[in-house]
Write a protein that holds these residues in place. Structure first.
Motif, PDB file in Angstrom:
ATOM      1  N   LYS A 205      -5.287   1.655 -12.845  1.00 52.81           N
ATOM      2  CA  LYS A 205      -4.946   3.078 -12.727  1.00 52.81           C
ATOM      3  C   LYS A 205      -4.187   3.381 -11.441  1.00 52.81           C
ATOM      4  CE  LYS A 205      -7.163   7.612 -12.212  1.00 52.81           C
ATOM      5  NZ  LYS A 205      -8.483   8.348 -12.176  1.00 52.81           N
ATOM      6  N   HIS A 206      -4.613   2.773 -10.338  1.00 55.42           N
ATOM      7  CA  HIS A 206      -4.019   3.080  -9.036  1.00 55.42           C
ATOM      8  C   HIS A 206      -2.771   2.243  -8.732  1.00 55.42           C
ATOM      9  CE1 HIS A 206      -7.147   5.832  -8.014  1.00 55.42           C
ATOM     10  NE2 HIS A 206      -8.091   4.926  -7.868  1.00 55.42           N
ATOM     11  N   GLY A 207      -2.328   1.441  -9.666  1.00 52.58           N
ATOM     12  CA  GLY A 207      -1.106   0.676  -9.468  1.00 52.58           C
ATOM     13  C   GLY A 207      -1.278  -0.584  -8.650  1.00 52.58           C
TER      14      GLY A 207
ATOM     15  N   ALA B  58      -0.178  -3.665 -10.730  1.00 51.78           N
ATOM     16  CA  ALA B  58       1.283  -3.671 -10.800  1.00 51.78           C
ATOM     17  C   ALA B  58       1.906  -4.098  -9.476  1.00 51.78           C
ATOM     18  CB  ALA B  58       1.793  -2.286 -11.200  1.00 51.78           C
ATOM     19  N   ALA B  59       1.219  -3.823  -8.350  1.00 52.40           N
ATOM     20  CA  ALA B  59       1.726  -4.195  -7.032  1.00 52.40           C
ATOM     21  C   ALA B  59       1.504  -5.672  -6.724  1.00 52.40           C
ATOM     22  CB  ALA B  59       1.085  -3.344  -5.949  1.00 52.40           C
TER      23      ALA B  59
ATOM     24  N   THR C  87      -0.075  -0.680  -1.214  1.00 54.61           N
ATOM     25  CA  THR C  87       1.017  -0.891  -2.168  1.00 54.61           C
ATOM     26  C   THR C  87       2.392  -0.829  -1.514  1.00 54.61           C
ATOM     27  OG1 THR C  87       0.933   1.463  -2.779  1.00 54.61           O
ATOM     28  CG2 THR C  87      -0.332  -0.083  -4.135  1.00 54.61           C
TER      29      THR C  87
ATOM     30  N   ARG D  24       5.398  -2.181  -0.971  1.00 53.13           N
ATOM     31  CA  ARG D  24       6.027  -3.316  -1.645  1.00 53.13           C
ATOM     32  C   ARG D  24       6.949  -4.112  -0.730  1.00 53.13           C
ATOM     33  NH1 ARG D  24       5.315  -3.338  -7.250  1.00 53.13           N
ATOM     34  NH2 ARG D  24       4.200  -1.491  -8.021  1.00 53.13           N
TER      35      ARG D  24
END
Length: 428
Positions: free
Chosen positions: A55-57, A60-61, A289, A291
């Protein structure tokens, strides 16, 4: 105090070949239960944490491991000698748990110990290394954090610390060969007392270099200081582990939290989140996160840690757990990385000559990217200066932008020993 003894002990560290098992070429990113929950874990909490990471990404990070730490088992082995998952905490069983974690998109890890017991008093793996590794593999785990509590008497082991870790490393290799699957990632938690950075690469993909991290600035500074002398032991497939990320778990200011994350990431430590994600703040998630910082931690071309090129507050090569090295640099696939760490209690103007870093060419200008502001900040010629908050950090990526302008005086960025063809000293 100068680390003459420590420096002498590090001779030849960079010559140790990392263990390439085909897994964990880059630092592992993920979540570990210990900092936030200690022994208060169960299957619903683990799965909720995984869902929150999605949910908090965080998945994905790149945070793609969800790992259990200590206290997941019963206090006693089964009659046949196997570790048994706690029926109260994991009523659906470990295989069911790992299946669900994998379906969320994660790999997953577990914990054991080279001694009689784990640090929490649960069954350790001493004399049961192969049995336990097979159990962990059957349960579906991909990663093993291997601790160092409850060590048997010398009269039993007849081994030093290296010999006590060898059986589990052998078990990892044997089970991978027998099952024709990827080996479990082995992370040594030895705390550095036996100079693990010299031999850890024989067995694992990472190794702890200090005692446990605490959620305050002095702990972070001490860990950074100690590891500033060990940077050459980090490369692909093997790296110093600075312990878990303490963001959101104590009294760190936002600037201290950024310094914590930056130093850990750029020194190529594994990055394991230890925050209760049910209460995580927007600010903590933004740090985790980042990036541009994560991309350097996960650089596929350069596996080495950044290293100090000047200490700043103290003379170079000084060990000071309150004021570690202030000026660091290293290589990345997209340019030269710099970290300016302000260890003072007040905002400080900090500057460096670009060629103090061994990765910068003299006579060139460099574009400047601020990795926290996410801005392009013009071009640096010979020097860079910034005001850094107390206990704060500036992280930069410098890229070669061509020759510096003509007519700059002195003719050399570092003028001492700069000499004209006719022998005349220049700029002095």
């Amino acid at each position: 105090m100068f680390l003459s003894g420590l420096l002498a002990s590090l001779v030849g560290v960079s010559g140790v070949v990392a263990l390439n098992t085909g897994v964990a070429k880059l630092p592992v990113l993920g979540y570990n239960t210990w900092n936030a929950f200690r022994c208060d874990i169960n299957e619903s909490l683990i799965l909720e944490t995984g869902e929150l990471m999605v949910k908090h990404g965080l998945l994905a990070a790149g945070y793609n491991y969800l790992n259990l730490d200590d206290c997941y088992s019963e206090k006693n082995r089964s009659k046949s000698g196997d570790i048994v998952a706690s029926a109260a905490k994991f009523p659906s069983g470990m295989k069911n748990l790992t299946n669900k974690i994998h379906k969320l998109g994660f790999k997953t890890g577990i914990y054991s110990d080279s001694g009689w017991f784990t640090c929490g008093g649960y069954p350790g793996s001493f004399s049961n290394e192969l049995r336990d590794l097979k159990t962990f593999k059957d349960w579906g785990f991909d990663y093993l954090k291997y601790d160092n509590c409850a060590i048997p008497y010398d009269s039993i082991t007849r081994q030093g610390i290296v010999g006590r870790y060898q059986p589990m490393a052998d078990a990892v290799a044997k089970v991978a060969a027998e099952t024709k699957t990827e080996p479990i990632v082995l992370s040594l938690c030895e705390w550095g007392w036996s100079q693990v950075w010299q031999w850890g690469k024989r067995f694992g993909q990472s190794w702890r270099t200090t005692g446990d991290i605490e959620p305050h600035w002095l702990s972070l500074a001490s860990i950074i200081n100690f590891n500033s002398f060990l940077t050459t032991s980090t490369d692909f497939y093997g790296r110093n582990d600075l312990d878990m990320l303490q963001l959101g778990n104590g009294n760190l200011t936002d600037d201290e939290a950024k310094s914590h994350f930056t130093a850990w990431a750029l020194m190529k430590s594994p990055l394991f989140i230890g925050t209760d994600l049910r209460n995580v703040t927007k600010e903590t998630l933004e740090i985790l996160t980042n990036r541009e910082i994560l991309a350097i931690n996960q650089d596929p071309v350069y596996g080495e840690s950044i290293s100090p090129f000047r200490w700043g507050v103290n003379p170079d090569w000084t060990s000071d757990p309150i004021n570690p090295a202030n000026y660091w640099s290293g290589q990345s696939e997209n340019g030269t990385v710099f970290m300016m760490l302000n260890t003072r209690d007040e905002a400080t103007k900090m500057s460096f000559n670009l060629t103090e870093s061994p990765w910068i060419r003299a006579g060139r200008k460099y574009s400047v990217r601020d990795l926290w502001a996410h801005t392009n900040n013009g071009t640096a010629i010979r020097n860079f200066t910034a005001t850094v908050p107390p206990h704060g950090v500036v992280a930069l990526l410098l890229k070669d932008a061509g020759d510096e302008p003509n007519g700059i005086f002195p003719e050399c960025s570092v003028w001492w020993q700069c000499t004209d063809r006719n022998g005349t000293r220049v700029g002095g």
